[in-house]
Scaffold this active site. Structure first.
Site, short mmCIF file in Angstrom:
data_model
loop_
_atom_site.label_atom_id
_atom_site.label_comp_id
_atom_site.label_asym_id
_atom_site.label_seq_id
_atom_site.Cartn_x
_atom_site.Cartn_y
_atom_site.Cartn_z
N CYS A 36 -15.31 -0.14 -28.93
CA CYS A 36 -13.97 -0.59 -28.59
C CYS A 36 -13.01 0.22 -29.45
CB CYS A 36 -13.83 -2.08 -28.84
SG CYS A 36 -12.53 -2.82 -27.88
N CYS A 62 -12.15 -0.85 -22.71
CA CYS A 62 -10.94 -0.25 -23.29
C CYS A 62 -10.88 1.25 -23.05
CB CYS A 62 -10.87 -0.57 -24.77
SG CYS A 62 -12.42 -0.36 -25.64
N CYS A 116 -16.65 7.92 -25.56
CA CYS A 116 -17.33 8.57 -26.68
C CYS A 116 -18.43 9.52 -26.24
CB CYS A 116 -17.87 7.53 -27.65
SG CYS A 116 -16.55 6.51 -28.30
#
Length: 128
Positions: A8, A82, A86
């Site tokens: 997150c 969110c 990555c």
């Protein structure tokens, strides 16, 4: 054992809650970690308070960045809705949960988000 990383942005609420549930219910099955792309440096006070109702103690947890994660094989990455993907973390499986950010919610709404995360974690653990 499989490694699951919950991501997150701030690593202060949802990802911390998911990590706690995964470690509690996935004992001997998973190693659960969490991190954020822009960690806040602290755990949300309401998360700490409400997770006690679920027999989880977040007081010892820290808000961490992605670079703080250990260099180990990651089996699953779960983004909490969110948008944190990555791509720098290699993984076998990427999962996106669309869970509302509870940080500004009233306690009853925040508690509902915790219950939603618990259900998602239990479903994830059942799939491993």
């Amino acid at each position: 054992m499989e490694t699951v990383v919950f991501l997150c942005v701030e690593n202060s609420c949802r990802s911390q809650i998911a990590e706690a549930f995964a470690n509690k219910y996935g004992e001997n099955k998973v190693i659960a970690l969490s991190a954020g792309s822009k960690p806040s440096g602290k755990i949300n006070e309401n998360a700490i308070h409400l997770m006690k109702e679920f027999d989880c103690d977040l007081t010892g947890q820290k808000s961490k960045g992605i670079s703080d994660l250990p260099k180990i094989e990651v089996h699953s990455i779960v983004s909490m809705g969110c948008g944190d993907k990555c791509p720098s973390i290699k993984t076998k499986r990427r999962i996106e949960w669309n869970i509302a950010d509870p940080k500004k919610m009233k306690l009853d709404e925040f508690r509902d988000v915790i219950k939603e995360i618990k259900i998602e974690v239990l479903n994830l653990l059942a799939s491993i």
